[in-house]
Design a protein around this motif. Sequence first.
Motif, PDB file in Angstrom:
ATOM      1  N   SER A  99       0.819  -1.214   0.000  1.00 31.45           N
ATOM      2  CA  SER A  99       0.000   0.000   0.000  1.00 31.45           C
ATOM      3  C   SER A  99       0.852   1.263   0.000  1.00 31.45           C
ATOM      4  N   GLN A 188      -3.594   1.470   7.016  1.00 28.04           N
ATOM      5  CA  GLN A 188      -4.805   0.975   6.374  1.00 28.04           C
ATOM      6  C   GLN A 188      -5.760   0.394   7.416  1.00 28.04           C
ATOM      7  N   GLN A 215      -7.636   6.665  -7.961  1.00 24.58           N
ATOM      8  CA  GLN A 215      -8.462   5.482  -8.168  1.00 24.58           C
ATOM      9  C   GLN A 215      -7.543   4.278  -8.311  1.00 24.58           C
ATOM     10  N   ASN A 216      -7.803   3.242  -7.521  1.00 18.47           N
ATOM     11  CA  ASN A 216      -7.023   2.014  -7.610  1.00 18.47           C
ATOM     12  C   ASN A 216      -7.903   0.897  -8.136  1.00 18.47           C
ATOM     13  N   SER A 240     -12.694  -1.689  -8.041  1.00 17.37           N
ATOM     14  CA  SER A 240     -12.148  -0.330  -7.950  1.00 17.37           C
ATOM     15  C   SER A 240     -12.571   0.275  -6.621  1.00 17.37           C
ATOM     16  N   ASN A 241     -11.773   1.234  -6.137  1.00 12.37           N
ATOM     17  CA  ASN A 241     -12.115   1.865  -4.857  1.00 12.37           C
ATOM     18  C   ASN A 241     -13.075   3.041  -5.023  1.00 12.37           C
ATOM     19  N   LYS A 242     -13.326   3.454  -6.268  1.00 11.25           N
ATOM     20  CA  LYS A 242     -14.308   4.513  -6.499  1.00 11.25           C
ATOM     21  C   LYS A 242     -14.799   4.464  -7.943  1.00 11.25           C
ATOM     22  N   SER A 586      -5.365  -3.763  -1.464  1.00 11.67           N
ATOM     23  CA  SER A 586      -5.962  -2.978  -2.543  1.00 11.67           C
ATOM     24  C   SER A 586      -7.044  -2.044  -2.015  1.00 11.67           C
ATOM     25  N   ASP A 587      -7.574  -2.349  -0.868  1.00 17.21           N
ATOM     26  CA  ASP A 587      -8.561  -1.482  -0.224  1.00 17.21           C
ATOM     27  C   ASP A 587      -7.807  -0.345   0.462  1.00 17.21           C
ATOM     28  N   LYS A 589      -8.776   2.169   2.259  1.00 16.69           N
ATOM     29  CA  LYS A 589      -9.402   2.844   3.396  1.00 16.69           C
ATOM     30  C   LYS A 589      -8.395   2.998   4.533  1.00 16.69           C
TER      31      LYS A 589
END
Length: 644
Positions: A99, A188, A215-216, A240-242, A586-587, A589
Amino acid sequence: MLFKNPAVLYALCVLIIPFFVHLFQLRRFKKEYFTNVAFLKKIQQQSRKSSKVKKWLVLLSRLLAFAAIIMAFAQPYFPAEDTSIKDEDLVVYLDNSFSMQQEGANGTLLNEAVQSFITSIPAQKEFTLFTSNKVYQNTKLDKIKNQLLETGFTAKNPSLKSTYLKAQNLFTTENNKRKSFLALSDFQANTVDSNDFFEKEIHNILIPLQAKEQQNVSIDSAYIANKINQDYQMHIRVSSNKKSEDIFPIALYNQDQLLAKSSISFTDSLVRKVVFNLNEKEILYGRISLEDQSLDYDNRLFFGIDSYQKIKVAAISAEEDRFLKKIFTNKETFDFHSFKENEADYSVLENADFIIVNELSQLPTSLQTLLQQKLKQEKNVLIIPGSDIDISNYNAFLGILNRAKIIEKNSQELKLTQIRFSHPLLKNVFRKQISNFDYPTVYESYKINDYGSPVLITNDNAGFLTEKNHLYLFKSALNQEATNFKSSPLIVPVLYNMAWQSVSIPQLYYEVGEVNAIDIPTPLHDDEVLHLTQGDADFIPLQRKLNKQVKITTAPDLPLLAGNFEVRKQDEFITSLGFNYNRKESDLKVYPLEQLQHVEIKNSITQYFSSLRNQSEVDELWKWFVIFALVFLAIEMLLLKFLK
């Protein structure tokens, strides 16, 4: 008061020289006689007295000025009560998980963290630094600077709690030092599972690293479906995260050969599925790739498709076996053979991966010997007792294996009431635990001393289906007079998984950092071993020879890198295996650090060391002595100018 340069104080001894010169000056007054002697004598006495006072004052101010200058060069100071930099036992955690590939203001977050640490920490400060995969204990910056600049990313992503426990073990045993834990990470949310594990006695400093808003896109998983002969579909899950209207190309390769290509966007959903229709018997060096500007590690998924052998299933039955033929109908997966009790082909049974003993009244000695060999080879064996069996015969076989003991026949009606969802046999069968299941009924069964691990449990708290060391045992026959279990949807996944788990068929891909057991269908001679190779990397996994195949087991620390690995026997190529990193990073947050207890949050590492220096700063007095010197020189000038 202490001095940084105490040797300079010896210069104070020089101040005695002008004092003695003034005291023992050689100048003599010459007498002049005038007419009015009495008047002149009075003036002479007054003049000599005032001149003497002036000279003493000038000398004193001059000596004090020189003394102040000497004291300034000696740099006097009062030490502060808190000498944090000197007496601090500092342990630093530098996150180098995937990350940290996110882009910050000046490159990746890892690069920013390394550069900030190098430019901020005092050169003489001793500390312990550890990353997710390395430890530098009791060191200084000049010793590890080059290693820090070369720090790479790792698949290891420990939780914050385990990282903190490791830091506690790295502190020295000196009790007079204040312990400080400093963590540089993006923190994370998936790495923090508790907010109350930091010790109050330790100075805990967290420095969150901020990434640009990006954006990932991640390739999460892939699987094969709708296989008909050589035609099949490759289903790929991409997330995708968004949401975004951007187009992301995705392609499937066999080594460098492009097999399929498509593109996706996330305008209305965060999860997309891509389906490629393929007609390839083998894809030994498979790779799925996409392009995005955020994390790099999750943009590729490696896999391998080999023309593996079918699972050999053999059943020996006393009477009806149609339900088995209906279950093992997939000829692409199973090679199923069924025999009557007196017509069994033992050559087929010897090569079988999974053997079903279906309602035999007794177990012949030759069959018992064969079943024992199969269990030693870690092949699964299922025994379904008949409605009227020779209990002593069964118990003799079970006793040799140190398994269960059949006590007597039981005519009490029972109901299946429990499913052990956690049992390995039911892995991936149920998406969630269910309570309103239509459980089958057992009309007659055998009372058995339970053993091993129950998979299905009846309302008398006894196992209806139990397992121990690859031997599965039902407590009743499966004919209609004994139970309606064959009508239950449970029977298909239960028997299917017994066959699947009897052979560790190479999967599409495996996960780096996990223990993976894989059966490779190749025989080995006494002096031969299997290697896993990728370029210059070559390691020998744990392996066991089992009949005509080898079971290899990869450890959590090997392989360390994702990619396509060749399985080789000496110089002979056997097959290839795909290994991929876990996708949990990959998240993107971030955990809200303000919820953590007993921690101090700093905006940057520079801010931390600046505040630490301020706490540890001494009260330096040399500036004051420079001021005193200027004041005394000014007093001297005033005395010379105005004092008569």
